[in-house]
Write a protein that holds these residues in place. Structure first.
Motif, PDB file in Angstrom:
ATOM      1  N   ARG A  97     -21.893  80.819   6.635  1.00 26.17           N
ATOM      2  CA  ARG A  97     -22.686  80.403   7.251  1.00 26.17           C
ATOM      3  C   ARG A  97     -22.552  79.743   8.010  1.00 26.17           C
ATOM      4  O   ARG A  97     -21.051  79.089   7.975  1.00 26.17           O
ATOM      5  N   THR A 114     -24.498  70.021  12.749  1.00 27.79           N
ATOM      6  CA  THR A 114     -24.449  69.460  12.046  1.00 27.79           C
ATOM      7  C   THR A 114     -23.648  67.899  12.434  1.00 27.79           C
ATOM      8  O   THR A 114     -23.161  68.027  12.665  1.00 27.79           O
ATOM      9  N   GLN A 170     -25.417  74.216   2.357  1.00 29.29           N
ATOM     10  CA  GLN A 170     -24.777  73.801   3.851  1.00 29.29           C
ATOM     11  C   GLN A 170     -23.590  73.733   3.262  1.00 29.29           C
ATOM     12  O   GLN A 170     -22.675  73.163   4.076  1.00 29.29           O
ATOM     13  N   THR A 171     -23.155  73.439   1.397  1.00 25.43           N
ATOM     14  CA  THR A 171     -21.629  73.144   0.915  1.00 25.43           C
ATOM     15  C   THR A 171     -20.781  74.671   1.939  1.00 25.43           C
ATOM     16  O   THR A 171     -20.962  75.473   0.681  1.00 25.43           O
ATOM     17  N   GLN A 226     -23.589  76.091  10.307  1.00 24.86           N
ATOM     18  CA  GLN A 226     -24.476  74.931  11.338  1.00 24.86           C
ATOM     19  C   GLN A 226     -23.901  74.500  11.400  1.00 24.86           C
ATOM     20  O   GLN A 226     -22.682  73.627  12.221  1.00 24.86           O
ATOM     21  N   GLU A 237     -30.309  69.875  10.832  1.00 22.37           N
ATOM     22  CA  GLU A 237     -29.185  70.528  11.639  1.00 22.37           C
ATOM     23  C   GLU A 237     -29.306  70.849  13.324  1.00 22.37           C
ATOM     24  O   GLU A 237     -31.015  70.208  13.511  1.00 22.37           O
ATOM     25  N   GLU A 288     -22.484  68.627   3.490  1.00 20.74           N
ATOM     26  CA  GLU A 288     -23.313  67.525   4.339  1.00 20.74           C
ATOM     27  C   GLU A 288     -24.041  66.692   4.420  1.00 20.74           C
ATOM     28  O   GLU A 288     -24.111  66.100   4.990  1.00 20.74           O
ATOM     29  N   LEU A 348     -32.091  69.554   3.165  1.00 22.62           N
ATOM     30  CA  LEU A 348     -30.829  70.118   4.288  1.00 22.62           C
ATOM     31  C   LEU A 348     -31.027  69.233   5.463  1.00 22.62           C
ATOM     32  O   LEU A 348     -31.912  68.523   5.582  1.00 22.62           O
TER      33      LEU A 348
END
Lengths: 249, 242
Positions: free
Chosen positions: A116, A120, A181-182, A118, A57, A206, A54
């Motif tokens: 989701r 980032t 995370q896409t 996040q 984050e 990301e 990942l």
């Protein structure tokens, strides 16, 4: 007189040197050799990186106070402006290409899907970074819903904006498409995505640079090859400005 | 009349690495300046963009709309995409040759024998004398010129063990993909924008080293120095007669 001559010789010499360097830089052979660097970078990064590693984050305390708007600020097409005026009530995302069941998803349907969130970092190819909180539907979920063909190798994102008169688009491969995370983000910093940041939907991928994070996504297309799509380079910046398709650094 | 002795001072791996590294560092600096032209502001911390506080805003070159003018950059005219192609191709040359040379320098004892400061050279008095000698442009002659002098050793060690490794590591820390794989890099440098700032400072350090290095070569006798780095053979400067 002597000083002037010497100065002219210096300027002339510098000019010649520049012209010589420019010839080397412009040579197609040289450019081809240099792309080996991009290929090596992609292979090496894929080799040492866990597929599902990942991107870091952050916490809400790390958010950029002001997230710079970049690229297109508002698509100019009449269609897009009508959708924006209607608050995207009649806008739909098309999912097609090499899928068993092409989809047409409304803004409300996308917002109702599992999401989701996040926090980032967005890294522009120019060098700056901004941290934001993104919420959206995992791309993997949409692709599975649509019954993605096993022969598809890339996912192409067709966008509502023209950049310098050419349609904006981007593409990623399946490693990035199925990364957790896409996401197709519809919310930024807990607010509906603004027009400046890509309303109603923008891609977040990301582990890549900013120009891969396509804004104003209208249509998603699964393909086996990028050849034949616009310039064949896999994206606006790749086709028209020579940027790397794999923006790994 | 004394004959100045010709000695074999620079072995082949050192010479190969020197020129490979010189080429890649020049390309990296020149393409790096073009990349910096795209956003010539530097920040500390995890993020940093136009609305945020920059610790350094590099002013435009007089009469130009970018800080680094065409004579200094690859390519000469603004082209971020092409500069990145050059930068990331030669990044491989620089990093691979650096790793290979470090392995060679350790295993061949080049590092310990030729570059590491001997015990007596590490004393403040000795270093102070060497600084004064450099300031007065008095260079070692005769047998004393067989080995590198202490300041020279410190400069080479600084480039080899500090600036070059740091510039590679901070460069890698700017990769979002490698941040995912090795988040420790971000912790090490205090965030991506800090890494970018350190990358710039290391590059500036390398540019300063090159300026000092070329000045010393010119002062010490450019042909003799050049010959030793091309063929390995170096003519010992003669001792001054009383």
């Amino acid at each position: 007189m002597t000083i002037l001559t010497r100065r002219n010789a210096l300027v002339g010499g510098a000019g010649l040197m520049l012209a010589g360097c420019d010839r080397i830089v412009a040579s197609p052979t040289v450019r081809k050799v240099l792309t080996l660097g991009e290929k090596a970078t992609m292979s090496a990064q894929r080799l040492v990186t866990d597929r599902n590693a990942l991107a870091p984050e952050f916490t809400r305390a790390d958010l950029s106070p002001s997230f710079r708007v970049n690229g297109t600020r508002a698509p100019g097409s009449a269609d897009y402006q009508r959708h924006a005026a209607e608050n995207f009530a009649n806008w739909r995302l098309a999912v097609g290409g090499m899928v068993a069941h092409p989809l047409s998803l409304s803004h409300a349907q996308l917002r109702a899907m599992p999401a989701r969130s996040q926090i980032t970092r967005h890294d522009c190819v120019e060098g700056w970074s901004a941290i934001g909180e993104w919420t959206g539907v995992p791309l993997a979920l949409v692709l599975r819903h649509a019954g993605l063909s096993a022969n598809a190798r890339y996912v192409v994102f067709h966008c509502a904006d023209d950049y310098a008169g050419k349609p904006y688009y981007e593409s990623i491969d399946m490693v990035d498409a199925f990364h957790p995370q896409t996401i197709l983000a519809h919310t930024m910093n807990r607010q509906p995505l603004s027009v400046g940041h890509g309303a109603p939907l923008r891609l977040r991928v990301e582990r890549q640079l900013g120009y891969k994070q396509a804004k104003y996504v209208m249509r998603i297309e699964a393909v086996a090859s990028l050849a034949g799509i616009h310039g064949g380079g896999g994206g606006y910046w790749e086709d028209h400005r020579g940027y790397q398709w794999y923006a790994g650094i | 009349m004394d004959h100045a002795a010709l000695i074999y001072r620079t072995r082949l791996p050192v010479r190969i690495w020197h020129w490979l590294n010189a080429l890649s560092v020049f390309v990296m600096l020149m393409s790096g300046m073009m990349i910096l032209n795209a956003h010539p502001w530097l920040y500390w911390g995890k993020f940093g963009a136009n609305p945020d506080h920059a610790w350094l805003e590099i002013p435009n070159f007089p009469g130009s709309d970018v800080p680094f003018p065409p004579l200094l950059t690859i390519p000469s005219r603004y082209d971020l995409a092409a500069a990145r192609q050059w930068h990331f191709f030669f990044a491989w040359v620089l990093a691979a040759s650096l790793v290979a040379f470090l392995v060679y320098a350790v295993t061949s004892r080049h590092l310990v024998r030729d570059l590491w400061l001997r015990r007596e050279e590490r004393s403040p008095g000795h270093l102070w004398r060497d600084i004064k000698a450099h300031a007065a442009l008095r260079f070692p002659t005769g047998d004393a010129a067989r080995a590198y002098n202490p300041l020279q050793k410190l400069a080479y060690l600084g480039v080899l063990l500090v600036l070059l490794p740091l510039v590679v590591l901070t460069g890698l820390t700017m990769s979002p993909a490698l941040n995912a794989a090795f988040p420790v890099l971000l912790d090490l440098f205090g965030g991506r924008q800090s890494a970018r700032s350190i990358h710039f400072l290391c590059a500036s350090g390398l540019a300063l080293f090159i300026a000092a290095h070329l000045a010393m070569v010119l002062l010490a006798g450019p042909l003799n120095e050049l010959r030793s780095m091309v063929t390995g053979w170096y003519r010992l400067p003669m001792e001054k007669r009383p």
